[in-house]
Design an enzyme around this catalytic site. Structure first.
Site, PDB file in Angstrom:
ATOM      1  N   THR A 639       0.810  -1.226   0.000  1.00 53.29           N
ATOM      2  CA  THR A 639       0.000   0.000   0.000  1.00 53.29           C
ATOM      3  C   THR A 639       0.837   1.267   0.000  1.00 53.29           C
ATOM      4  OG1 THR A 639      -0.172  -0.176   2.415  1.00 53.29           O
ATOM      5  CG2 THR A 639      -1.983  -1.086   1.107  1.00 53.29           C
ATOM      6  N   CYS A 640       2.041   1.205   0.569  1.00 52.64           N
ATOM      7  CA  CYS A 640       2.850   2.421   0.612  1.00 52.64           C
ATOM      8  C   CYS A 640       3.347   2.808  -0.773  1.00 52.64           C
ATOM      9  CB  CYS A 640       4.020   2.265   1.568  1.00 52.64           C
ATOM     10  SG  CYS A 640       5.001   0.794   1.297  1.00 52.64           S
TER      11      CYS A 640
END
Length: 674
Positions: A639-640
């Protein structure tokens, strides 16, 4: 004499001595002596160098002039122009500075003209702009001491001395040149051609604006000259405005710039980039609010402005994606009406307002300070949390009054009642048709308490002459006084992060409520799959691979179960037969819901609300990576980095089944691995 000597060694000795003088004296002499002695030496040295060398040895002269500018700008040395502290000795006359200001203004004009001629030519230099500002400072201070008449047509002044007329001429000439340059470079901006000198335009404009304020009508004259360059000014702001600079002169006229420029400027208010501290948080999801309070509410603000590292207990995921998830979940928890800190507006449940009936013990109000810190941190980290404020709440943070029209969403019943009171026939009001006095009912822990709106209010009957005062007092007590302590704590928390009450007022005062909505909440539109697909790249997959085709098809729609079997049977022919699906044989019976798309977006990026620009506002871009995991596995995500890892599923039916799992709220945030 050494400098003018025909002997080259003598000249080199002189140059080295001058350079040594400029560097050593500030270090060797006490400031009291240095501030009196150095200005005279530098002034005389600059005069001599200008006369005997000038542009033939411009570097040395410029170095000396720059050193004089540093002294001139020093606020502790300002008394050298005003006769010292006892007003008996004037070390440097203001007229001595005129030649420096004039030549620097000429250099800036030449630089501006150069910047508009070609993108390959460099514009005004940073050092020239810096020196220009330094020498202007005492001149501007001197003008403030004298009364000035409108200088726009005949340049008539009440005083001929102290640089008043001189400064205006400099202002007018430089503004004229700058406007000419703005006209010329506007086309280059449209063509997106960049020039290294354009970064000084905003600095020069700031100085010209400051000068314009010294003269009656000057500021209006300044803005009139710039009114046709809104688009260009906004481009310069977004491209070149930097943190730590003063842009209040722009934000004071916020309607002169667009939303993107306003957002960029208010985001520069925080001193966030000044700190390298790391603040690590390990939080139990089941105790999200209480443990977040422990990590955030009592921490030093400068540590919170640094790098935040977030990890949920008993989970491997970490990184920017987990931080976004924490911000979102914590904000939703803080502003959830069930928590008791804020209430939702009846006319717009998205909007929140401090709960007048919430507990007022010390620990409870500290949660409002936590809320202020969290919202400010979310803004500074450019994370949309899906929260919007009620207008009356927003106005108070901006230091503005709350009027009847501002409470329409927060209390529609009170708004309607007050509007009726104000619109009633005066004669009916004076006949005590309302039966009201200057009191209001307070709900405290379920019990009703009657309070006076003003001293002796219970004996004051509302009539046609005082009904507006009654309405104003009622609104003040209901929306200001009743929540003043809570808003004060929220503002204090926000100020902890943004760096000072002045920044707080400037932040909220420079934005419209709709601007703040867009920054904090994010894009209000439904997720557009076309935009989503246009801003997604691939790693390991090609755009025309069947898995990519299926993925976007599943995102757009659900397929009738009647065709799952057919698709499974024809899976081997799919790579060469994609036109089968495009032909319309597979009928769309139901679009994927907004909720499911948000869940997929959350799984992929840890965000449910996009920036105002949509997917184009995400940095970095989204990626679909080919995963080597078995087709029995669900997709995973980084997700980052906005990456989703997709196994090579054999059919659209299998892919739809796997995606259906990760778009459920209770598992949508459980598979991200970073």
């Amino acid at each position: 004499m050494l400098y003018m000597s025909p002997d080259e060694d003598n000249k080199i000795c002189a140059i080295e001595s001058i350079q040594d003088l400029l560097v050593s004296i500030p270090l060797l002499l006490p400031h009291t002596v240095y501030s009196q002695f150095l200005p005279v030496v530098l002034l005389e040295l600059c005069k001599l160098l200008r006369r005997v060398a000038g542009y033939d040895d411009y570097c040395l002269y410029k170095l000396c002039r720059n050193s004089l500018g540093v002294v001139v700008k020093d606020s502790k040395a300002m008394n050298i122009f005003h006769g010292g502290d006892d007003n008996r000795v004037m070390i440097i006359a203001l007229q001595d500075l005129f030649p420096f200001v004039a030549e620097l203004a000429s250099e800036l004009s030449r630089g501006l003209v150069s910047s508009m001629e070609s993108v390959s030519k460099f514009g005004p230099s940073t050092s020239d702009v810096k020196d220009f500002r330094a020498f202007l400072k005492p001149l501007k201070a001197a003008v403030v001491k004298y009364q000035v008449i409108l200088p726009l047509s005949n340049c008539i002044f009440t005083c001929e001395d102290n640089g008043i007329r001189f400064l205006y001429v400099i202002f007018d000439d430089l503004l004229t040149t700058l406007v000419m340059c703005l006209k010329a470079i506007e086309g280059l901006v449209i063509e997106k051609k960049e020039n290294g000198g354009w970064d000084q335009y905003l600095v020069i404009l700031k100085e010209l604006h400051d000068i314009s304020k010294l003269y009656q009508g000057g500021e209006e004259y300044f803005r009139t000259n710039l009114k046709d360059f809104k688009r260009l000014l906004c481009h310069l702001i977004v491209r070149y405005a930097k943190r730590g600079k003063d842009y209040g002169w722009i934000l004071d006229q916020k309607d002169d710039i667009n939303f993107e420029a306003r957002r960029h400027l208010v985001m520069l208010l925080s001193p966030m980039d000044e700190y390298d501290d790391i603040h690590e948080m390990f939080i139990d999801r089941s105790r999200l609010l209480t443990e977040s309070f422990e990590y955030v509410a009592n921490e030093e603000p400068k540590r919170l402005r640094g790098e935040l590292i977030m990890e949920f207990k008993d989970e491997e995921a970490t990184g920017r994606g987990v931080l976004r998830e924490w911000f979102f979940l914590l904000s939703q928890e803080i502003f959830n009406p069930k928590t008791g800190l804020f209430v939702a507006c009846p006319n717009d449940p998205r909007r929140s307002f401090p709960n007048p009936s919430s507990n007022v013990d010390r620990l409870h109000v500290e949660y409002y300070r936590l809320a202020g810190r969290v919202i400010a941190l979310a803004l500074m980290n450019k994370i949309q949390v899906g929260i919007v404020f009620d207008r009356s709440f927003f106005l108070q943070l901006a230091g503005k009054n709350v009027s009847l029209e501002d409470i329409k969403d927060a209390d529609p019943l009170l708004y309607s009642s007050c509007r009726q009171i104000l619109d009633m026939d005066p004669s009916a009001v004076d006949q005590d048709a309302l039966g009201l006095t200057f009191v209001w009912d307070i709900n405290e822990s379920g019990s009703i308490k009657v309070a006076e709106l003003c001293p002796g209010g219970k004996d004051m009957i509302v009539n046609s002459s005082n009904r507006k005062a009654y309405v104003d007092l009622l609104i003040h007590h209901r929306f200001v006084a009743s929540v003043a302590e809570k808003i004060s704590h929220f503002a204090r928390g926000f100020t902890d992060i943004i760096g000072g009450e002045k920044n707080l007022k400037m932040f909220f005062g420079s934005l419209a409520l709709e601007d703040f909505d867009r920054i904090l909440h994010g894009n209000e539109s439904d997720i557009c799959v076309v935009d989503w697909k246009a801003h997604t790249d691939y790693q390991g997959y090609l755009q025309n691979d069947p898995q990519i085709y299926w993925f976007w098809k599943v995102c757009v729609c659900k397929i009738s179960t009647f065709f799952f079997f057919l698709m499974h049977q024809t899976i081997q022919q799919l790579p060469n037969n994609l036109s089968f699906f495009n032909s319309g044989v597979v009928r769309v019976v139901e679009e994927m819901t907004v909720k499911q798309r948000k869940a997929l977006l959350f799984f992929w990026t840890s965000m449910k609300y996009l920036p105002v620009e949509g997917f184009g506002g995400l940095t970095p871009r989204l990626y679909i990576h080919k995963s080597n995991e078995s087709i029995d596995h669900l997709p995973s995500s980084h997700t980052c980095f906005y990456q989703i890892l997709l196994p090579v599923y054999p059919s659209m039916a299998v892919m739809k089944n796997r995606l259906s799992f990760i778009t459920q709220d209770h598992v949508g945030c459980s598979y991200g691995i970073s």
